[in-house]
Design a protein around this motif. Structure first.
Motif, PDB file in Angstrom:
ATOM      1  N   GLN A  81       0.809  -1.224   0.000  1.00 19.79           N
ATOM      2  CA  GLN A  81       0.000   0.000   0.000  1.00 19.79           C
ATOM      3  C   GLN A  81       0.841   1.272   0.000  1.00 19.79           C
ATOM      4  OE1 GLN A  81      -3.507   0.273  -0.110  1.00 19.79           O
ATOM      5  NE2 GLN A  81      -3.240  -1.858  -0.711  1.00 19.79           N
ATOM      6  N   GLY A  82       1.992   1.206   0.661  1.00 19.04           N
ATOM      7  CA  GLY A  82       2.835   2.381   0.794  1.00 19.04           C
ATOM      8  C   GLY A  82       2.991   2.745   2.249  1.00 19.04           C
ATOM      9  N   GLY A  83       3.298   4.002   2.488  1.00 19.92           N
ATOM     10  CA  GLY A  83       3.520   4.455   3.850  1.00 19.92           C
ATOM     11  C   GLY A  83       2.672   5.649   4.202  1.00 19.92           C
ATOM     12  N   ARG A 171      -3.066   7.999  -5.084  1.00 18.85           N
ATOM     13  CA  ARG A 171      -4.317   7.305  -4.743  1.00 18.85           C
ATOM     14  C   ARG A 171      -5.417   8.268  -4.309  1.00 18.85           C
ATOM     15  NH1 ARG A 171      -1.490   2.336  -1.882  1.00 18.85           N
ATOM     16  NH2 ARG A 171      -1.066   1.137  -3.778  1.00 18.85           N
ATOM     17  N   GLY A 172      -5.071   9.519  -4.132  1.00 18.03           N
ATOM     18  CA  GLY A 172      -6.057  10.520  -3.737  1.00 18.03           C
ATOM     19  C   GLY A 172      -5.646  11.241  -2.469  1.00 18.03           C
ATOM     20  N   ASN A 178       0.233   6.221   1.136  1.00 13.83           N
ATOM     21  CA  ASN A 178       0.800   6.866  -0.029  1.00 13.83           C
ATOM     22  C   ASN A 178       1.928   5.986  -0.579  1.00 13.83           C
ATOM     23  OD1 ASN A 178       2.154   8.542  -1.862  1.00 13.83           O
ATOM     24  ND2 ASN A 178       1.710  10.378  -0.674  1.00 13.83           N
ATOM     25  N   PRO A 179       1.785   5.481  -1.815  1.00 10.59           N
ATOM     26  CA  PRO A 179       2.827   4.614  -2.369  1.00 10.59           C
ATOM     27  C   PRO A 179       4.156   5.328  -2.590  1.00 10.59           C
ATOM     28  CG  PRO A 179       1.192   5.134  -4.040  1.00 10.59           C
ATOM     29  CD  PRO A 179       0.673   5.688  -2.745  1.00 10.59           C
ATOM     30  N   ARG A 180       4.162   6.647  -2.498  1.00 12.25           N
ATOM     31  CA  ARG A 180       5.404   7.422  -2.655  1.00 12.25           C
ATOM     32  C   ARG A 180       6.128   7.643  -1.340  1.00 12.25           C
ATOM     33  NH1 ARG A 180       2.962  11.515  -7.150  1.00 12.25           N
ATOM     34  NH2 ARG A 180       3.061  10.009  -8.852  1.00 12.25           N
TER      35      ARG A 180
END
Length: 184
Positions: A81-83, A171-172, A178-180
């Protein structure tokens, strides 16, 4: 360009991107109201602009610390999912649903290891402290429902709502992960 001008420009670009994502049409799976993607029929832009104006000085973690936001655990990430990053929480703002008074500022480390603001977060305690019930789920920004309830160590059973106003989230703006953002 001075570092201050660069920071202002970067912040303005992140906010513009976040607002563009918030205004995008909702995806088909949004129906259960968990705050992913964009909202239904409500323009959250004016409130997000207020949020940004009230919190932009927290892009510097020293200012958040001076204003009573304290570190609350390790970097939060979810595989696939990300962080989220590192949460700095101001306890007296827990249960706030005021767009200009988020309970947390969420930071991530840049490529040089420096903390950078990514999101703000509202945290609201669940009245009955049971993850099985959600009759008191808060709503902000028109129809934006908080995520949860979930149990978070040190906070109990809570609802949360993130707004990625300092860092673009593909993702919004209201998606919690946040995948970034990566955790070390």
């Amino acid at each position: 360009m001075s570092p201050r001008t660069t920071l202002r420009t970067t912040g303005a670009l992140a906010l513009a991107t976040a607002l563009a994502l918030a205004a995008a049409p909702a995806h088909a799976g949004h129906g259960h109201g968990h705050g992913h993607g964009a909202g239904h029929g409500h323009d959250s832009e004016p409130e997000l602009v207020q949020t940004y104006a009230a919190t932009r000085h927290y892009q510097h973690v020293k200012r958040a610390l001076a204003d009573g936001y304290l570190p609350a655990g390790p970097c939060a990430a979810l595989p696939g999912q990300g962080g989220m990053g590192y949460h700095y929480v101001k306890q007296r703002l827990i249960n706030s649903t005021d767009p200009v008074k988020p309970a947390a500022v969420v930071y991530h480390k840049d490529g040089h290891g420096k903390l950078r603001a990514g999101a703000v977060e509202w945290i609201s305690r669940d009245a009955d402290q049971k993850v099985e019930t959600d009759r008191d789920r808060p709503v902000m920004f028109g129809d934006r429902r908080f995520q949860g309830p979930e149990e978070i160590p040190g906070l109990g059973v809570v609802y949360t709502l993130h707004a990625w106003i300092f860092k673009d989230n593909p993702r919004g703006v209201f998606h919690p992960w946040n995948p970034r953002v990566q955790c070390p």
